[in-house]
Design an enzyme around this catalytic site. Structure first.
Site: not given
Lengths: 327, 327
Positions: B29, B60, B82-83, B85-87, B129
């Site tokens: 992104e 994602e 991007q972070f 956490d978004f995994i 984040h």
């Protein structure tokens, strides 16, 4: 090669009797697996596609050898239609080393990457973005192949459906999403789980074509999917083709089918895709009653032989347990 | 030798690989003209174009699955989240697909992809984040997990990760991005599974990861003033883990302190401590192993609270002294 003259685009030039034989192979394979599970000869679970043979065989029949597929948890039919050997499939279900996955994958993970079968999938909706990725490879490397992504009505309610279809549509990826709408996601009737009748209608949200075909009529499937595949190969992007069909058996081996009536099952059994295609071929003079029966017997024998192959194949050794985790 | 920041080193590793290998591309992104959330890909779209620096929708799940599908069919995708956490949104594809495909398919097919992602606290980005979730990924067979702490390591480990035929999760700590070290201009590879002794010492071993390597090095300077000599080991990769180097160091110093930013409960420090307890180094221990990790709390916004949620230089100094009975 047998050919009919007045058939839709995508059907011409195909060996139709060979397709009928494939449908029988799937039917016999599934019935044999059903029997073995009932007898406790195979463990784990399985999802059978009896009644859905036309959507699998018809969709894949319009592909070129270089094209690829992603399949679902109900994937035996897709594998056979993509050219998988019954021997190695049955061996996989028996957990033998000669199986497609050396006995490590079982019913839900049969794959043959080199032959373009990128795998069945135990995660509902797991194939959407994998198919998009394989189509991206085709686009980036200019390989010219198209990817067929099979999914069910239930999977179209997963978030992965939306993300992958949006991505595939903006990048115009050469992928065709084939919805085998068999009316139920496990016990959940599609009509209760979606506020629309046709999954194909969701195509509008992505600005791509969505078409409904009779999933129990192989010629209609070939026609609809053929058009979508041509479009994808020409660089015009993805489509949804929704094949309306029905699974004769339960969701998996433990299903008492309390969520539907026996009458409904009988109605769909009367629309048997194999019987329908067989009578078309006989009417058109491509088969006689005798040659049709012979074809059916050949398919039956192939499946019986696969059982022998599987039973006589070696079990993995415990040394195999930790192999193949990393490349 | 020339100095580069950690961020520049990551970018250089990717650019050099992309010049060498047409199969390598990046998707994520805002990685195009924006240059990525942290600016890691800045300037890359200008050199490599939008086909290979692929700006994606905010999806994602689809991006990770697309990377899996592309990798399975011959590409070597690098996916930027991007972070870290978004995994959570990409988790299904990483854990259920990427990690297992090779094994499920009986050793056929491979998924050579890298998921790069900024992790950790210290930027005031608060609970969604700022996490360090690497232990989740290290738990899953089939994945490799890399956590570089310096610019030099980042460049060499990223090349190794891209060249690896398996899915690799590559954690970049945000507070490391601006740190500098000498980085050779030519491409070089640091093997995955080789720890680095960041400082030699004799009284105690500190195993630290990511930003904690820097904090441990600061602590070492403080401890030296009191005549305490610590050895600092950076595993660099959690999977595979270089147990040999850690065991050898503990045998030498007889004391072990493990420190990471991730929450201590269930964190990877427990794995390292257990590994030592089960190893031949156990008999050499002169004090209980100490673990330092984040407090079991979501990362708060207030800067004082945020700092207090993760181990500090002072915490490390105290832990070492406690181990040595020198408080």
């Amino acid at each position: 090669m047998n050919q009919l003259v007045n058939l839709p685009a995508g059907v011409k030039g195909k060996d139709l009797t060979a397709l009928l034989k494939q449908m029988w192979l799937i039917r016999y394979f599934e019935e044999k697996v059903d029997e073995f599970f009932a007898k406790g000869m195979i463990h784990g679970t399985t999802h059978l596609a009896v009644g859905q043979e036309a959507s699998a065989v018809g969709s894949i029949a319009v592909l070129e050898a270089r094209d690829k597929i992603t399949s679902t948890h109900r994937g035996h039919g897709h594998c056979i239609a993509k050219g998988a050997e019954a021997n190695r499939m049955m061996a996989e279900l028996f957990g033998r080393t000669t199986g497609y996955c050396k006995g490590k994958g079982g019913s839900m993970h049969i794959a043959d990457v080199e032959q373009g079968n990128l795998g069945a999938n135990g995660i509902v909706g797991g194939g959407f973005s994998i198919a998009a990725g394989a189509a991206l490879t085709s686009q980036l490397k200019k390989e010219g192949y198209v990817v067929l992504c099979f999914f069910g009505d239930g999977a179209s309610n997963e978030g992965s459906f939306h993300e992958a279809l949006n991505l595939a549509s903006i990048w115009k990826l050469p992928v065709v999403f084939i919805c085998e709408n068999n009316q139920y996601g496990m016990s959940g009737p599609a009509k209760e789980m979606m506020n629309i009748e046709d999954v194909a209608k969701r195509a509008e949200a992505y600005g791509i074509p969505g078409k409904v075909v009779d999933g129990n009529d192989i010629l209609d499937v070939m026609s609809g999917v053929g058009e979508a595949v041509d479009r994808a190969r020409d660089g015009e992007g993805p489509s949804i083709v929704e094949a309306k069909t029905y699974r004769w058996k339960g969701h998996s081996k433990s299903d008492a089918k309390k969520y539907r009536t026996r009458e409904e099952e009988q109605e769909w059994r009367a629309k048997d895709p194999i019987a329908k295609f067989r009578s078309v071929l006989i009417e058109e003079g491509l088969l006689t009653e005798e040659s049709a029966d012979k074809l059916k017997a050949e398919a039956n024998k192939e499946i019986e032989d696969s059982v022998e192959f599987a039973k006589n194949s070696p079990m993995p050794t415990l040394d195999d347990l930790m192999e193949d985790i990393y490349a | 030798m020339r100095e580069l920041t950690y961020l520049e080193a990551v970018r250089e590793a990717m650019s050099q690989e992309m010049r060498e290998n047409e199969d390598v591309f990046i998707l994520g992104e805002d990685i195009g003209v924006y240059g990525g959330a942290f600016g890691v890909t800045r300037g890359m779209i200008e050199e490599f174009g939008p086909e290979r620096i692929r700006n994606t929708p905010i999806s994602e799940a689809a991006i990770s699955g697309t990377a899996v599908g592309a990798a399975l069919t011959g590409m070597r995708p690098i996916l930027e989240l991007q972070f870290s956490d978004f995994i959570t949104i990409a988790m299904d594809n990483m854990v259920n697909q990427a990690a297992k495909i090779r094994y499920m398919y009986g050793g056929k097919g491979k998924v050579p992809m890298v998921l790069r992602t900024p992790a950790g606290s210290g930027t005031g980005a608060a609970a969604q984040h700022s996490q360090s979730l690497e232990a989740w990924m290290a738990h899953v067979p089939g994945l490799k997990v890399v956590q570089p702490s310096t610019a030099y390591d980042a460049k060499g480990l990223l090349k190794a990760a891209i060249d690896d035929d398996n899915p690799v999760i590559f954690y970049e700590h945000k507070l490391c991005y601006k740190t500098k070290s000498d980085v050779p201009e030519e491409p070089y590879s640091i093997p995955l599974g080789k720890a680095d002794i960041k400082r030699e010492g004799s009284d105690a071993t500190i195993v630290a990861t990511a930003i904690m390597v820097h904090k441990a090095l600061e602590a070492a300077v403080e401890l030296e003033k009191d005549g305490i000599s610590v050895e600092i080991i950076d595993p660099r990769t959690l999977v595979p883990l270089d147990t040999e180097t850690i065991v050898a160091s503990v045998k030498k110093t007889s004391r072990l302190i493990v420190v990471h930013e991730a929450v201590k409960r269930g964190g990877f420090g427990g794995e390292i401590a257990s590994m030592i307890a089960e190893s031949e180094a156990f008999d050499y221990l002169d004090a209980p192993i100490k673990r330092l990790g984040g407090k079991a709390v979501p990362i708060p916004y207030n800067p004082d609270l945020e700092k207090a949620a993760v181990p500090s230089v002072e915490d490390i100094v105290s832990a070492v002294k406690e181990t040595l009975n020198r408080l």
